[in-house]
Design an enzyme around this catalytic site. Structure first.
Site, PDB file in Angstrom:
ATOM      1  N   LYS A  11       0.850  -1.206   0.000  1.00 43.16           N
ATOM      2  CA  LYS A  11       0.000   0.000   0.000  1.00 43.16           C
ATOM      3  C   LYS A  11       0.880   1.249   0.000  1.00 43.16           C
ATOM      4  O   LYS A  11       2.066   1.203   0.365  1.00 43.16           O
ATOM      5  CB  LYS A  11      -0.916   0.031   1.240  1.00 43.16           C
ATOM      6  N   GLY A  99       7.492   1.397   4.694  1.00 41.24           N
ATOM      7  CA  GLY A  99       6.289   2.233   4.685  1.00 41.24           C
ATOM      8  C   GLY A  99       5.254   1.732   3.694  1.00 41.24           C
ATOM      9  O   GLY A  99       4.311   2.435   3.347  1.00 41.24           O
ATOM     10  N   ASP A 137      -1.919  -1.792  10.651  1.00 38.09           N
ATOM     11  CA  ASP A 137      -2.251  -1.781   9.217  1.00 38.09           C
ATOM     12  C   ASP A 137      -2.827  -3.113   8.718  1.00 38.09           C
ATOM     13  O   ASP A 137      -3.224  -3.209   7.554  1.00 38.09           O
ATOM     14  CB  ASP A 137      -0.983  -1.478   8.391  1.00 38.09           C
TER      15      ASP A 137
HETATM   16  C1  LIG Z   1       2.805   4.462   9.529  1.00 40.01           C
HETATM   17  C2  LIG Z   1       1.838   3.470   8.960  1.00 40.01           C
HETATM   18  C3  LIG Z   1       0.852   4.208   8.051  1.00 40.01           C
HETATM   19  O1  LIG Z   1       0.051   3.355   7.294  1.00 40.01           O
HETATM   20  O2  LIG Z   1       2.417   2.487   8.109  1.00 40.01           O
HETATM   21  P1  LIG Z   1       3.923   1.924   7.851  1.00 40.01           P
HETATM   22  O3  LIG Z   1       4.875   3.033   7.701  1.00 40.01           O
HETATM   23  O4  LIG Z   1       4.254   1.045   9.030  1.00 40.01           O
HETATM   24  O5  LIG Z   1       3.780   1.117   6.590  1.00 40.01           O
HETATM   25  C4  LIG Z   1       1.025   2.757  10.066  1.00 40.01           C
HETATM   26  O6  LIG Z   1       0.335   3.706  10.864  1.00 40.01           O
HETATM   27  C5  LIG Z   1       1.846   1.854  10.960  1.00 40.01           C
HETATM   28  O7  LIG Z   1       1.186   0.645  11.035  1.00 40.01           O
HETATM   29  P2  LIG Z   1       1.924  -0.725  11.544  1.00 40.01           P
HETATM   30  O8  LIG Z   1       3.304  -0.753  10.993  1.00 40.01           O
HETATM   31  O9  LIG Z   1       1.009  -1.854  11.248  1.00 40.01           O
HETATM   32  O10 LIG Z   1       2.000  -0.403  13.066  1.00 40.01           O
HETATM   33  P3  LIG Z   1       2.265  -1.352  14.345  1.00 40.01           P
HETATM   34  O11 LIG Z   1       3.164  -2.479  13.971  1.00 40.01           O
HETATM   35  O12 LIG Z   1       0.941  -1.658  14.979  1.00 40.01           O
HETATM   36  O13 LIG Z   1       3.027  -0.316  15.284  1.00 40.01           O
HETATM   37  C6  LIG Z   1       4.386  -0.004  15.208  1.00 40.01           C
HETATM   38  C7  LIG Z   1       4.623   1.223  16.085  1.00 40.01           C
HETATM   39  O14 LIG Z   1       4.118   2.396  15.420  1.00 40.01           O
HETATM   40  C8  LIG Z   1       3.502   3.276  16.322  1.00 40.01           C
HETATM   41  N1  LIG Z   1       2.103   3.536  15.899  1.00 40.01           N
HETATM   42  C9  LIG Z   1       1.499   2.728  14.970  1.00 40.01           C
HETATM   43  C10 LIG Z   1       0.206   3.021  14.557  1.00 40.01           C
HETATM   44  C11 LIG Z   1      -0.446   4.140  15.111  1.00 40.01           C
HETATM   45  N2  LIG Z   1      -1.683   4.458  14.756  1.00 40.01           N
HETATM   46  N3  LIG Z   1       0.174   4.901  16.041  1.00 40.01           N
HETATM   47  C12 LIG Z   1       1.449   4.627  16.429  1.00 40.01           C
HETATM   48  O15 LIG Z   1       2.010   5.354  17.260  1.00 40.01           O
HETATM   49  C13 LIG Z   1       3.587   2.632  17.703  1.00 40.01           C
HETATM   50  O16 LIG Z   1       4.700   3.204  18.367  1.00 40.01           O
HETATM   51  C14 LIG Z   1       3.883   1.181  17.416  1.00 40.01           C
HETATM   52  O17 LIG Z   1       4.688   0.601  18.416  1.00 40.01           O
HETATM   53  N1  LIG Z   2       6.768 -11.297   6.770  1.00 43.20           N
HETATM   54  C1  LIG Z   2       7.438 -10.168   7.015  1.00 43.20           C
HETATM   55  N2  LIG Z   2       7.735  -9.324   6.003  1.00 43.20           N
HETATM   56  C2  LIG Z   2       8.403  -8.152   6.243  1.00 43.20           C
HETATM   57  N3  LIG Z   2       8.813  -7.773   7.466  1.00 43.20           N
HETATM   58  C3  LIG Z   2       8.540  -8.560   8.499  1.00 43.20           C
HETATM   59  C4  LIG Z   2       7.849  -9.796   8.325  1.00 43.20           C
HETATM   60  N4  LIG Z   2       7.715 -10.358   9.537  1.00 43.20           N
HETATM   61  C5  LIG Z   2       8.298  -9.542  10.418  1.00 43.20           C
HETATM   62  N5  LIG Z   2       8.806  -8.460   9.825  1.00 43.20           N
HETATM   63  C6  LIG Z   2       9.485  -7.342  10.509  1.00 43.20           C
HETATM   64  O1  LIG Z   2       8.567  -6.243  10.545  1.00 43.20           O
HETATM   65  C7  LIG Z   2       9.225  -5.005  10.403  1.00 43.20           C
HETATM   66  C8  LIG Z   2       8.416  -4.049   9.520  1.00 43.20           C
HETATM   67  O2  LIG Z   2       8.311  -4.588   8.256  1.00 43.20           O
HETATM   68  P1  LIG Z   2       7.312  -4.064   7.111  1.00 43.20           P
HETATM   69  O3  LIG Z   2       5.948  -4.547   7.336  1.00 43.20           O
HETATM   70  O4  LIG Z   2       7.944  -4.426   5.820  1.00 43.20           O
HETATM   71  O5  LIG Z   2       7.364  -2.482   7.318  1.00 43.20           O
HETATM   72  P2  LIG Z   2       6.424  -1.309   6.845  1.00 43.20           P
HETATM   73  O6  LIG Z   2       5.095  -1.466   7.520  1.00 43.20           O
HETATM   74  O7  LIG Z   2       7.137  -0.058   7.265  1.00 43.20           O
HETATM   75  O8  LIG Z   2       6.331  -1.396   5.360  1.00 43.20           O
HETATM   76  C9  LIG Z   2      10.625  -5.314   9.865  1.00 43.20           C
HETATM   77  O9  LIG Z   2      11.551  -4.870  10.806  1.00 43.20           O
HETATM   78  C10 LIG Z   2      10.699  -6.831   9.735  1.00 43.20           C
HETATM   79  O10 LIG Z   2      11.857  -7.402  10.267  1.00 43.20           O
END
Ligand SMILES: C[C@@](CO)(OP(=O)(O)O)[C@H](O)COP(=O)(O)OP(=O)(O)OC[C@H]1O[C@@H](n2ccc(N)nc2=O)[C@H](O)[C@@H]1O
Ligand SMILES: Nc1ncnc2c1ncn2[C@@H]1O[C@H](COP(=O)(O)OP(=O)(O)O)[C@@H](O)[C@H]1O
Length: 291
Positions: A11, A99, A137
């Site tokens: 995404k 991300g 997410d």
């Molecule tokens: C920033 C976003 C935007 O879509 O995506 P990514 O960059 O990870 O893809 C999301 O909010 C990330 O979602 P996700 O990666 O699933 O988050 P989680 O594993 O639940 O949380 C990782 C950490 O991000 C912070 N977190 C996450 C979601 C949220 N609404 N508030 C937060 O403060 C928290 O500190 C948490 O410990």
């Molecule tokens: N199946 C998986 N694919 C990718 N990352 C994973 C997986 N399982 C655990 N992780 C861990 O989750 C963390 C976040 O990964 P990812 O979902 O790719 O990040 P983001 O949400 O920022 O795109 C990484 O540090 C990785 O080591």
């Protein structure tokens, strides 16, 4: 069903606003999410011996209970006392910790796959409720498409689909922790909130130009200052004809929206040539629902 092969799609965040912080450290968000056609292949195979086996092409990913795909399988195996085993092969193409929700999308695919393979008959909503315990997410990755995500990311409202366009993704070789980015934002004053309503109106009018104009990610306030390469990539994309370009999620991937594929390709070439990053992908938005 003994074997299932699924696509776990990535995404981008067309818009990402943070409204406040909860006492548990999570943040209330208002995001517009969009699925793109870049995916990991998730192959699930039943096996007679009990337990969960994970295999992946990326040597640095855990294959134990720290893998999100493993966690997703374990969650349903424990709850439904599943006695058979499962082997999960992850052919990763989505950059990790970028991300783009690669891990969350793998977890979503496994929840969906387990539900089908073991005939658990859980409705989508029940899968999402379980998914959010694995990551904010994950529920969105189960739903997919163009979606407004609120709460911590789990309160989902489908939106008018993003009009067809080409997406250029560029991931610079830096690593940023999601938790760090959210936490850093707390210590700063948010100077400019993105126009989430403008994005939604653009989508409702199927007006790609308006949607693109309103793209915005409040988390850039943290990352762009820290990593100037992000601004440089955005600038190259815009100079090369992107309607707009921003960072996705907590980064570091930057994406640009293009009307013409050739221009997206050309911008990707420029980004590689100038040495900003080698990791670029030209793809498009994907709005088909799961079958
Ligand atoms: C920033 C976003 C935007 O879509 O995506 P990514 O960059 O990870 O893809 C999301 O909010 C990330 O979602 P996700 O990666 O699933 O988050 P989680 O594993 O639940 O949380 C990782 C950490 O991000 C912070 N977190 C996450 C979601 C949220 N609404 N508030 C937060 O403060 C928290 O500190 C948490 O410990
Ligand atoms: N199946 C998986 N694919 C990718 N990352 C994973 C997986 N399982 C655990 N992780 C861990 O989750 C963390 C976040 O990964 P990812 O979902 O790719 O990040 P983001 O949400 O920022 O795109 C990484 O540090 C990785 O080591």
């Amino acid at each position: 069903m003994d074997r299932l092969e699924l696509k776990a799609l990535a995404k981008v965040n067309l818009g990402l606003d943070v409204l406040g912080r909860r006492s548990n450290g999570y943040h209330d968000v208002r995001m517009v999410m969009q699925t793109v056609y870049l995916y990991d292949q998730v192959i699930m195979e039943k096996k007679k011996e009990p337990g969960i086996e994970v295999e992946t092409n990326l040597y640095f990913l855990p294959v134990n209970e720290n893998n999100l795909a493993y966690k997703a399988a374990k969650l349903l195996m424990d709850e439904f006392h599943i006695k058979e085993g499962i082997k999960i092969t992850l052919k990763k193409h989505i950059p990790v910790a970028a991300g783009m929700a690669g891990g969350s999308s793998n977890a979503a695919a496994v929840l969906y796959g387990m539900n089908r393979m073991f005939a658990l008959k859980l409705p989508e909503k029940a899968l999402m409720e379980r998914g959010v315990t694995l990551g904010a997410d994950v529920p969105y990755c189960i739903m997919r498409g163009t979606v407004l995500a609120e709460g911590i990311g789990e309160v989902l409202t489908p939106l008018s689909p993003m009009p067809k366009c080409h997406i250029l993704l560029a991931k610079p070789p830096i690593s940023v922790s999601t938790k760090f980015v959210y936490d850093e934002l707390d210590s700063r004053e948010i100077t400019k909130h993105p126009d989430i309503d403008g994005i939604i109106e653009g989508l409702d009018g199927q007006d790609l130009a308006r949607t693109a104009r309103c793209l915005g990610n409040v988390l850039e306030e943290v990352t762009v200052r820290e990593y100037p390469v992000l601004e440089q990539i955005k600038n190259v994309m815009k100079e090369q004809g992107a309607m707009n370009a921003i960072m996705s999620g907590s980064g570091p991937t930057v994406f640009g929206i293009f009307e013409e594929k050739s221009r997206a390709r050309e911008a990707g070439r420029k980004i590689k040539e100038t040495g900003l990053t080698k990791q670029v992908y030209v793809t498009n938005v994907h709005n088909a629902r799961r079958k």
